[in-house]
Write a protein that holds these residues in place. Sequence first.
Motif, mmCIF file in Angstrom:
data_model
loop_
_atom_site.group_PDB
_atom_site.id
_atom_site.type_symbol
_atom_site.label_atom_id
_atom_site.label_comp_id
_atom_site.label_asym_id
_atom_site.label_seq_id
_atom_site.Cartn_x
_atom_site.Cartn_y
_atom_site.Cartn_z
ATOM 1 N N ARG A 2 46.751 -21.449 -43.246
ATOM 2 C CA ARG A 2 47.113 -20.035 -43.139
ATOM 3 C C ARG A 2 47.298 -19.438 -44.521
ATOM 4 O O ARG A 2 47.816 -20.047 -45.432
ATOM 5 C CB ARG A 2 48.419 -19.905 -42.346
ATOM 6 C CG ARG A 2 48.369 -20.629 -41.011
ATOM 7 C CD ARG A 2 49.694 -20.532 -40.295
ATOM 8 N NE ARG A 2 49.833 -19.247 -39.649
ATOM 9 C CZ ARG A 2 50.988 -18.821 -39.130
ATOM 10 N NH1 ARG A 2 52.051 -19.543 -39.237
ATOM 11 N NH2 ARG A 2 51.061 -17.654 -38.549
ATOM 12 N N ASP A 30 50.505 -15.859 -43.204
ATOM 13 C CA ASP A 30 49.594 -15.293 -42.217
ATOM 14 C C ASP A 30 50.136 -13.916 -41.846
ATOM 15 O O ASP A 30 50.223 -13.048 -42.695
ATOM 16 C CB ASP A 30 49.461 -16.213 -41.012
ATOM 17 C CG ASP A 30 48.211 -15.912 -40.183
ATOM 18 O OD1 ASP A 30 47.455 -14.982 -40.553
ATOM 19 O OD2 ASP A 30 47.997 -16.603 -39.184
ATOM 20 N N ARG A 220 58.439 -23.200 -43.481
ATOM 21 C CA ARG A 220 57.011 -22.929 -43.273
ATOM 22 C C ARG A 220 56.569 -23.368 -41.876
ATOM 23 O O ARG A 220 55.819 -22.652 -41.197
ATOM 24 C CB ARG A 220 56.190 -23.673 -44.328
ATOM 25 C CG ARG A 220 54.704 -23.331 -44.317
ATOM 26 C CD ARG A 220 53.921 -24.240 -45.238
ATOM 27 N NE ARG A 220 53.829 -25.587 -44.702
ATOM 28 C CZ ARG A 220 52.949 -25.972 -43.784
ATOM 29 N NH1 ARG A 220 52.089 -25.097 -43.272
ATOM 30 N NH2 ARG A 220 52.925 -27.220 -43.351
ATOM 31 N N LEU A 221 57.050 -24.515 -41.430
ATOM 32 C CA LEU A 221 56.691 -25.007 -40.101
ATOM 33 C C LEU A 221 57.170 -24.081 -38.997
ATOM 34 O O LEU A 221 56.548 -23.991 -37.929
ATOM 35 C CB LEU A 221 57.273 -26.414 -39.886
ATOM 36 C CG LEU A 221 56.654 -27.536 -40.736
ATOM 37 C CD1 LEU A 221 57.421 -28.843 -40.522
ATOM 38 C CD2 LEU A 221 55.179 -27.725 -40.396
ATOM 39 N N LEU A 224 54.532 -21.486 -37.791
ATOM 40 C CA LEU A 224 53.262 -21.915 -37.201
ATOM 41 C C LEU A 224 53.096 -21.471 -35.757
ATOM 42 O O LEU A 224 51.970 -21.386 -35.257
ATOM 43 C CB LEU A 224 53.120 -23.440 -37.294
ATOM 44 C CG LEU A 224 53.098 -24.015 -38.724
ATOM 45 C CD1 LEU A 224 52.869 -25.517 -38.687
ATOM 46 C CD2 LEU A 224 52.034 -23.336 -39.570
ATOM 47 N N LYS A 226 52.496 -19.034 -33.048
ATOM 48 C CA LYS A 226 51.856 -17.707 -33.062
ATOM 49 C C LYS A 226 52.761 -16.618 -32.499
ATOM 50 O O LYS A 226 52.576 -15.435 -32.798
ATOM 51 C CB LYS A 226 50.552 -17.753 -32.255
ATOM 52 C CG LYS A 226 49.487 -18.685 -32.831
ATOM 53 C CD LYS A 226 49.016 -18.199 -34.189
ATOM 54 C CE LYS A 226 47.895 -19.091 -34.724
ATOM 55 N NZ LYS A 226 47.430 -18.647 -36.065
ATOM 56 N N GLN A 250 51.826 -27.663 -48.354
ATOM 57 C CA GLN A 250 52.115 -28.505 -47.199
ATOM 58 C C GLN A 250 52.644 -29.841 -47.714
ATOM 59 O O GLN A 250 51.951 -30.551 -48.428
ATOM 60 C CB GLN A 250 50.861 -28.719 -46.351
ATOM 61 C CG GLN A 250 50.368 -27.452 -45.670
ATOM 62 C CD GLN A 250 49.191 -27.717 -44.752
ATOM 63 O OE1 GLN A 250 48.891 -28.861 -44.436
ATOM 64 N NE2 GLN A 250 48.529 -26.657 -44.333
#
Length: 407
Positions: A2, A30, A220-221, A224, A226, A250
């Motif tokens: 992303r 994103d 960050r996770l 993920l 949506k 990552q």
Amino acid sequence: MRSIKKTTPARKSTKKGFKTKEPYLFKTIDKTEVHILGTAHISKQSVEEVEKMIQSIKPDVICVELCESRMKSVEDPDYLKKLDIFKVFKERKMWLLLSSLILSSFQKKMGNQDIKPGDEMRKAISLGRALKKPVLAVDREIQTTLKRSWGNVGFFSKMYLFSALLASLLVKEDVSDEKIEEMKSDDILKDLFSQIPKKYESVKNVIIDERDVYLAEKIRLATLDKKVKKVVAVVGAGHLAGIERNIELQNNLSVLDEVPKSNFWDSFSLILYPVFFAGLIGYTTWSQGGEAGMELFSKLIYIKGGLAALGAIIAWAHPISIILAFITAPIGTFVPIFKAGWVSALSESYLRKPLVEDFERIAEDSETFVGFWKNRVLHIFLVFFLPQFGSTIGTFIVAGKGLKNLF
């Protein structure tokens, strides 16, 4: 992968009508907005800004700088009532508990009656529950962090660092509101760790740098999914710069969750003392006769056992704990898994279980000589340290006497 749109963090930032005086970092991963608020863990203003931020942004997910176990303790008002300190010593987790208590007590001393350490995290959690939004603990387990930090330094370094931690427990700290706000400055926090000697750099890396990576990856996770369009994270201000450096990457968290295995010296030391003293007694018996060997063995019992028992007496331990310290000290010479301090503290934790108020008063009681003996939690640790110290001194005395007789 992303895409990540980067913006520059500032002490005073505005994004879609949101304003804050706190250190603040905004990023877009994103199409997900990530708002990260830097706080001081004993700041009233930080608590207020957390509330304003969550109410203004209305996030889909809230991340807090807590590990799973600490978040449970924060949410559970009866946590201290459920803590079985006998089990802590039985499972040999006393070092982890003591380190946690010292750090928590130090923060509490720097706070005031209105603000308890971590109140900004409690506020974030309570608001998340009220909004029926997921609240994620994004920090690494404290036991893992402590084990990794201890595992990176040798015995004498451990003693140096532990003495520094203990000194912080003994000192009463009066901190003004202005000083608390200064603690949110990255520069001040970096200056604090820059004063640590270079040989302890590995500890700083584990406690600060590794957790920066861990926090960044966990946040960050969270983006993920949506369905997640907005994420709010509440972290200590000192982590903002490190999170900014790592949130675009990552990272493999399994590496950071590994606990150091015992090294060669740890394994070797378990057989060193038994072999040395068995050899010393055996050689004394062979060279000077059985009576000399028995005399040395007797000294091992009454000197090591006596000094361990003396330590327990000074700690004002229960009579049974004193007897166990005396018995265990010489046994521990040949069976290293038995330590006089550990056994006597295990006994003390069973015979004189701490009350909830003992945990709550650690910060206050640690400031006075009487408080150390009166507070049952602190008292148990005294019963752990003093007999063990006495036993160690006894080891050197007996070894010295045995070698002197030979030469």
